[in-house]
Write a protein that holds these residues in place. Structure first.
Motif, PDB file in Angstrom:
ATOM      1  N   VAL A   1       0.869  -1.195  -0.098  1.00 17.97           N
ATOM      2  CA  VAL A   1      -0.239  -0.007   0.095  1.00 17.97           C
ATOM      3  C   VAL A   1       0.874   1.055   0.109  1.00 17.97           C
ATOM      4  N   VAL A   2       0.722   1.967  -0.915  1.00 23.64           N
ATOM      5  CA  VAL A   2       1.528   3.260  -1.297  1.00 23.64           C
ATOM      6  C   VAL A   2       0.759   4.560  -1.067  1.00 23.64           C
ATOM      7  N   ASN A   3       1.479   5.510  -0.539  1.00 24.22           N
ATOM      8  CA  ASN A   3       0.912   6.834  -0.664  1.00 24.22           C
ATOM      9  C   ASN A   3       1.447   7.682  -1.642  1.00 24.22           C
TER      10      ASN A   3
ATOM     11  N   PHE B   1      -3.050  -6.855   6.157  1.00 22.21           N
ATOM     12  CA  PHE B   1      -2.641  -5.535   6.928  1.00 22.21           C
ATOM     13  C   PHE B   1      -3.484  -5.499   8.097  1.00 22.21           C
ATOM     14  N   ARG B   2      -2.764  -5.654   9.150  1.00 22.06           N
ATOM     15  CA  ARG B   2      -3.469  -5.409  10.687  1.00 22.06           C
ATOM     16  C   ARG B   2      -3.873  -3.990  10.853  1.00 22.06           C
ATOM     17  N   LYS B   3      -5.042  -3.844  11.319  1.00 21.92           N
ATOM     18  CA  LYS B   3      -5.654  -2.675  11.603  1.00 21.92           C
ATOM     19  C   LYS B   3      -4.583  -1.653  12.241  1.00 21.92           C
ATOM     20  N   ASN B   4      -4.580  -0.465  11.759  1.00 26.82           N
ATOM     21  CA  ASN B   4      -3.690   0.870  12.028  1.00 26.82           C
ATOM     22  C   ASN B   4      -2.334   0.394  11.642  1.00 26.82           C
ATOM     23  N   THR B   5      -1.978  -0.373  10.817  1.00 22.82           N
ATOM     24  CA  THR B   5      -0.591  -0.602  10.368  1.00 22.82           C
ATOM     25  C   THR B   5      -0.142   0.189   9.094  1.00 22.82           C
ATOM     26  N   ILE B   6      -1.135   0.476   8.345  1.00 17.26           N
ATOM     27  CA  ILE B   6      -1.026   1.303   7.208  1.00 17.26           C
ATOM     28  C   ILE B   6      -1.045   2.898   7.582  1.00 17.26           C
ATOM     29  N   ASN B   7       0.523   3.437   7.757  1.00 16.67           N
ATOM     30  CA  ASN B   7       0.522   4.842   8.233  1.00 16.67           C
ATOM     31  C   ASN B   7       1.814   5.240   7.680  1.00 16.67           C
ATOM     32  N   LEU B   8       1.776   6.624   7.746  1.00 11.32           N
ATOM     33  CA  LEU B   8       3.096   7.174   7.235  1.00 11.32           C
ATOM     34  C   LEU B   8       4.359   6.851   8.000  1.00 11.32           C
ATOM     35  N   LYS B   9       4.315   6.362   9.158  1.00  9.73           N
ATOM     36  CA  LYS B   9       5.516   5.838  10.144  1.00  9.73           C
ATOM     37  C   LYS B   9       5.888   4.521   9.581  1.00  9.73           C
ATOM     38  N   THR B  10       5.276   3.727   9.036  1.00  3.72           N
ATOM     39  CA  THR B  10       5.632   2.254   8.714  1.00  3.72           C
ATOM     40  C   THR B  10       6.251   2.080   7.327  1.00  3.72           C
ATOM     41  N   LEU B  11       6.292   3.223   6.608  1.00 11.36           N
ATOM     42  CA  LEU B  11       6.757   3.297   5.296  1.00 11.36           C
ATOM     43  C   LEU B  11       7.942   2.422   4.922  1.00 11.36           C
ATOM     44  N   GLN B  12       8.270   1.813   4.083  1.00 13.59           N
ATOM     45  CA  GLN B  12       9.667   1.004   4.058  1.00 13.59           C
ATOM     46  C   GLN B  12       9.796   0.916   2.397  1.00 13.59           C
ATOM     47  N   PRO B  13      11.141   0.643   1.561  1.00 17.79           N
ATOM     48  CA  PRO B  13      11.007   0.542   0.351  1.00 17.79           C
ATOM     49  C   PRO B  13      10.290  -0.578  -0.146  1.00 17.79           C
ATOM     50  N   VAL B  14       9.854  -0.351  -1.568  1.00 18.72           N
ATOM     51  CA  VAL B  14       8.719  -1.211  -2.033  1.00 18.72           C
ATOM     52  C   VAL B  14       9.636  -1.787  -3.382  1.00 18.72           C
ATOM     53  N   PRO B  15       9.848  -3.291  -3.267  1.00 15.76           N
ATOM     54  CA  PRO B  15      10.745  -3.670  -4.541  1.00 15.76           C
ATOM     55  C   PRO B  15       9.842  -3.375  -5.771  1.00 15.76           C
TER      56      PRO B  15
ATOM     57  N   ILE C   1      -4.156  -2.529  -7.680  1.00 12.74           N
ATOM     58  CA  ILE C   1      -5.293  -3.324  -7.300  1.00 12.74           C
ATOM     59  C   ILE C   1      -6.617  -2.468  -7.114  1.00 12.74           C
ATOM     60  N   GLU C   2      -6.416  -1.375  -6.261  1.00 12.66           N
ATOM     61  CA  GLU C   2      -7.289  -0.427  -5.793  1.00 12.66           C
ATOM     62  C   GLU C   2      -6.778   0.788  -4.817  1.00 12.66           C
ATOM     63  N   LEU C   3      -7.884   1.777  -4.898  1.00 18.20           N
ATOM     64  CA  LEU C   3      -7.588   2.971  -3.960  1.00 18.20           C
ATOM     65  C   LEU C   3      -8.413   2.443  -2.502  1.00 18.20           C
ATOM     66  N   ILE C   4      -7.641   2.826  -1.739  1.00 16.68           N
ATOM     67  CA  ILE C   4      -7.983   2.528  -0.347  1.00 16.68           C
ATOM     68  C   ILE C   4      -8.177   3.800   0.429  1.00 16.68           C
ATOM     69  N   GLN C   5      -9.238   3.966   0.966  1.00 16.81           N
ATOM     70  CA  GLN C   5      -9.710   5.114   1.885  1.00 16.81           C
ATOM     71  C   GLN C   5      -9.062   5.208   3.041  1.00 16.81           C
ATOM     72  N   GLU C   6      -8.683   6.100   3.884  1.00 21.77           N
ATOM     73  CA  GLU C   6      -8.159   6.154   4.978  1.00 21.77           C
ATOM     74  C   GLU C   6      -8.859   5.528   6.110  1.00 21.77           C
ATOM     75  N   GLU C   7     -10.297   6.000   6.010  1.00 21.38           N
ATOM     76  CA  GLU C   7     -11.295   5.280   7.236  1.00 21.38           C
ATOM     77  C   GLU C   7     -10.983   3.857   7.068  1.00 21.38           C
ATOM     78  N   LEU C   8     -10.457   3.185   6.242  1.00 23.53           N
ATOM     79  CA  LEU C   8     -10.611   1.561   6.240  1.00 23.53           C
ATOM     80  C   LEU C   8      -9.157   1.242   7.049  1.00 23.53           C
TER      81      LEU C   8
ATOM     82  N   ASP D   1      -3.203  10.006  -2.108  1.00 23.06           N
ATOM     83  CA  ASP D   1      -3.954   8.781  -2.107  1.00 23.06           C
ATOM     84  C   ASP D   1      -3.149   7.717  -1.701  1.00 23.06           C
ATOM     85  N   TRP D   2      -3.827   6.746  -1.002  1.00 23.96           N
ATOM     86  CA  TRP D   2      -3.196   5.336  -0.646  1.00 23.96           C
ATOM     87  C   TRP D   2      -3.628   4.455  -1.748  1.00 23.96           C
ATOM     88  N   ASN D   3      -2.785   3.684  -2.501  1.00 25.58           N
ATOM     89  CA  ASN D   3      -3.181   2.680  -3.511  1.00 25.58           C
ATOM     90  C   ASN D   3      -2.653   1.570  -3.013  1.00 25.58           C
ATOM     91  N   ALA D   4      -3.155   0.395  -3.383  1.00 28.76           N
ATOM     92  CA  ALA D   4      -2.707  -0.931  -3.172  1.00 28.76           C
ATOM     93  C   ALA D   4      -2.222  -1.314  -4.509  1.00 28.76           C
TER      94      ALA D   4
END
Length: 131
Positions: A17-19, A107-121, A76-83, A29-32
């Motif tokens: 999931v990428v911002n 993706f466990r709840k509350n794990t998608i956020n700007l603090k958990t970003l890492q390089p994506v292959p 895959i899709e756009l993900i709304q932040e409320e999810l 936007d957050w996209n999967a």
């Protein structure tokens, strides 16, 4: 009989999931994405996504990709932040040659956020990655 069934292990296929900045709407936007880091093409990729918690569930979203070329990715899709307050799962099935593979990426709840970003292959961006 069950002991004779071989379940292949999925390797080098990820969901991220990428911002990203959306040029059209001028928003972040957050996209999967599904990422194929294998040296072979994936065929007939089926992705079923949904979100859930103890009290809420979302509707299911389905996507089919005929061929995902080797060393590539697809949105895959756009993900709304409320999810993000829900567990978000991506059930991925595909054929590699004549063999079918299946894996659930969670993706466990509350794990998608700007603090958990890492390089994506392959994508040359940062995001939240499940292998």
């Amino acid at each position: 009989m069950k002991k004779d069934i071989e379940i292949p292990v999925v390797k080098d296929v990820y969901v991220a999931v990428v911002n990203e900045y959306n040029d059209i709407y001028k928003t972040q936007d957050w996209n999967a994405y599904i990422i194929n880091n294998k040296d072979v093409d994936l065929e007939m990729v089926i992705i079923v996504t949904d979100g859930y918690s103890e009290t809420k569930t979302t509707s299911k979203f389905r996507k089919k990709i005929d061929v995902l070329p080797k060393k590539s990715y697809a949105k895959i899709e756009l993900i709304q932040e409320e999810l993000f307050a829900l567990n978000n799962q991506f059930k991925v099935s595909f054929f590699e040659g004549n063999q079918m593979f299946d894996k659930t990426y969670l993706f466990r709840k509350n794990t998608i956020n700007l603090k958990t970003l890492q390089p994506v292959p392959l994508m040359d961006v940062t995001g939240v990655l499940v292998k």
